[in-house]
Scaffold this motif. Structure first.
Motif, short mmCIF file in Angstrom:
data_model
loop_
_atom_site.label_atom_id
_atom_site.label_comp_id
_atom_site.label_asym_id
_atom_site.label_seq_id
_atom_site.Cartn_x
_atom_site.Cartn_y
_atom_site.Cartn_z
N ASN A 132 -2.57 18.88 8.47
CA ASN A 132 -1.99 18.00 7.76
C ASN A 132 -3.38 17.99 6.70
OD1 ASN A 132 0.02 17.45 9.38
ND2 ASN A 132 -0.95 15.54 9.95
N THR A 162 -3.52 7.13 5.50
CA THR A 162 -3.92 6.14 4.53
C THR A 162 -3.85 4.77 5.08
OG1 THR A 162 -2.44 7.78 3.38
CG2 THR A 162 -3.16 5.94 2.20
N GLU A 168 -7.57 2.41 5.43
CA GLU A 168 -7.47 1.06 4.44
C GLU A 168 -8.11 -0.14 5.38
OE1 GLU A 168 -5.77 -2.29 2.19
OE2 GLU A 168 -5.37 -1.74 4.12
N THR A 218 5.03 15.21 8.49
CA THR A 218 3.57 14.91 7.77
C THR A 218 4.10 14.47 6.17
OG1 THR A 218 1.61 15.60 7.02
CG2 THR A 218 3.21 17.60 6.93
N LYS A 221 -3.90 17.88 3.35
CA LYS A 221 -3.72 17.11 2.28
C LYS A 221 -4.07 15.51 2.44
CE LYS A 221 -0.35 15.92 -1.43
NZ LYS A 221 0.98 16.39 -1.98
N VAL A 222 -3.49 15.02 3.65
CA VAL A 222 -3.83 13.57 3.88
C VAL A 222 -5.30 13.56 4.68
CG1 VAL A 222 -2.92 11.78 5.36
CG2 VAL A 222 -1.35 12.93 4.17
N ALA A 269 -7.90 13.41 1.74
CA ALA A 269 -7.65 11.98 1.32
C ALA A 269 -8.48 11.02 2.21
CB ALA A 269 -6.54 11.45 0.96
N LEU A 299 0.76 -1.18 0.06
CA LEU A 299 -0.09 -0.04 0.17
C LEU A 299 1.02 1.35 0.09
CD1 LEU A 299 -3.05 0.82 0.16
CD2 LEU A 299 -3.08 1.08 2.73
N LEU A 306 0.40 8.17 1.03
CA LEU A 306 -0.63 8.68 0.39
C LEU A 306 -0.28 8.46 -1.35
CD1 LEU A 306 -3.59 9.71 0.24
CD2 LEU A 306 -2.64 11.91 0.48
#
Ligand SMILES: Nc1ncnc2c1ncn2[C@@H]1O[C@H](COP(=O)(O)OP(=O)(O)OP(=O)(O)O)[C@@H](O)[C@H]1O
Ligand SMILES: Nc1ncnc2c1ncn2[C@@H]1O[C@H](COP(=O)(O)OP(=O)(O)OP(=O)(O)O)[C@@H](O)[C@H]1O
Ligand SMILES: [Mg+2]
Ligand SMILES: [Mg+2]
Lengths: 260, 260
Positions: free
Chosen positions: B194, B156, B160, A221, B196-197, B200, A48, A228
């Motif tokens: 954070n 991420t 999952e 980060t 961006k993450v 997502a 992943l 990601l």
């Protein structure tokens, strides 16, 4: 034959996968070593975390089958990633049943070591990511390994488990006759602002002061962003603090394993 | 009879223990409920996180024995903590062998449920901390539970695994006939910086939008400091962001479980 490094910690979420992936990629990209990364965690987070670097096809036979049914060698099921010199043997969900399937089987701890016989002659270094426990899968990694790297984040709960992994290494030596060298404890997710907890953790780690990797991996980060993006930190953002810290750990490991 | 809440996540380090301990303490301190906290993780971090609140004596018989040898009831081995209304049944290291010991035993998933029969008539709510896997110990917690709470940090790799726990709940319903209500996914270690993450992760969590606990638990070093001090966040620093967020989750859980 290849040097084998097991990355283990009973505590969850301390950076075993983040360290395994970036150590393996670093040894390939920065040290030019032929690296095989093996994922012994049924969660399958190595694949992943490297999802952008994988080929279209996946292995013919899952790792769980190679181990529980003694079919073939890891070398046959590993594949090249897009990162030069880095091959991956991913895990599969059925690995989670290995604990129950192998319970009571004589020599269950040696299955990975046997399945690595050919792989060790192709790779120069094997890095093994482990699940968050000290069960059969982690034991297999320890018995296949020459070196132990133990990530520990800067928390009371994590440092408590460091003693258990060193006890396990001793048990593996005394009862199964397998000697493992300790590369050390790598401190991860370090945030200098958390002075009070950091001081308490460092104090507890003092008892293993011989086994502490010098570089602490900072909270960064960019490391989570790299996951990601599905790529190692060196490809994602080579100048960030996380990349610099992991590059130092890679150099440190290389000089310990192969001599300066 | 008591309501039983299982706190589960396959992913390590997402805040299962931090959530179990503070939910249990919050239901006792803020809602006045009679709470039993059970630690099904061989790491034994519930006792560690509450070390200042424990009595001098420890249980007569370890949890692993009650489960694997069907000796007695959880109520007999749990003990009062210094926190009013909060009892603890700690885990023990031998619990780690339960997976192998119970492999192949018929009904191995129901052992905890049977051992809770008396405990459920004394407590109003039982909170169960689980290990970072979906093996026999977690399965036992799910089969003893009425509700599921699934911590997930904003990464991420953690998100999952959320699908896996929901799949397991479905399997438990379809093959073992046990219906569990979902309290939801509680987002932990949230750091607004954070972006961006976070975006997502929130996007992936959209698919379970019906099952998201409204309050996100922020990254708050006071939570780690409370563990160092060995006390719940409400006793350590009641006005910090972590305490306020967990108090909201406690209120939310109480209104879902017992009605507003
Ligand atoms: N130095 C760091 N800075 C910021 N985030 C980090 C750092 N190291 C790890 N993380 C994040 O923390 C989480 C835990 O890391 P990781 O998954 O590598 O731990 P693990 O020990 O492999 O977990 P598990 O026990 O589930 O296998 C991940 O979401 C990862 O992105
Ligand atoms: N909101 C938060 N802010 C800051 N630190 C946190 C927060 N939640 C958890 N932590 C810290 O993160 C680490 C992981 O949390 P915790 O041990 O509760 O996770 P877990 O899911 O129970 O881990 P394991 O999988 O090992 O059982 C701990 O060291 C804890 O102190
Ligand atoms: Mg991992
Ligand atoms: Mg825990």
């Amino acid at each position: 034959a290849a040097e084998v490094i097991a990355v283990c910690a009973q505590k969850g979420g301390v950076g075993k996968t983040t360290t395994s992936v970036n150590l393996a990629a670093g040894l390939a990209l920065l040290e030019g070593k032929k690296v095989l990364l093996i994922d012994m965690d049924p969660q399958g987070h190595c694949a992943l975390a490297l999802h952008s670097e994988l080929p279209a096809e996946t292995p013919s036979r899952p790792l769980s089958e190679v181990l529980t049914r003694k079919l073939g060698d890891i070398h046959d099921i590993a594949f090249d990633t897009k990162i030069p010199n880095l091959r991956l043997c991913p895990s599969d969900k059925d690995l989670a049943q290995a604990e129950s399937i192998l319970a009571g089987r004589i020599g269950k701890e040696f299955l990975l070591r046997k399945a690595l016989e050919r792989a060790r002659s192709f790779a120069e270094v094997v890095v093994i990511d482990c699940p968050p426990n000290l069960g059969t899968l982690t034991l297999n990694a320890l018995l296949a390994a020459d070196w132990l790297l133990a990530p520990c984040d800067m928390s009371t709960l994590s440092v408590e488990g460091v003693g258990d992994i060193f006890d396990t290494v001793e048990t593996v030596r005394d009862t199964l006759g397998h000697h493992l060298s300790v590369l050390g404890v790598v401190r991860t997710r370090h945030d200098a602002k958390n002075k009070k907890v950091n001081d308490a953790v460092e104090q507890t780690l003092e008892q293993w002061s011989r086994h502490l990797v010098t570089t602490r991996i900072p909270v960064n980060t960019a490391l989570a962003q790299a996951q990601l993006a599905g790529t190692p930190i060196f490809s994602h953002d080579p100048d960030c603090r996380g990349a610099k810290a992991y590059a130092e750990v890679v150099r440190d490991v290389a000089s310990r394993v192969w001599g300066a």
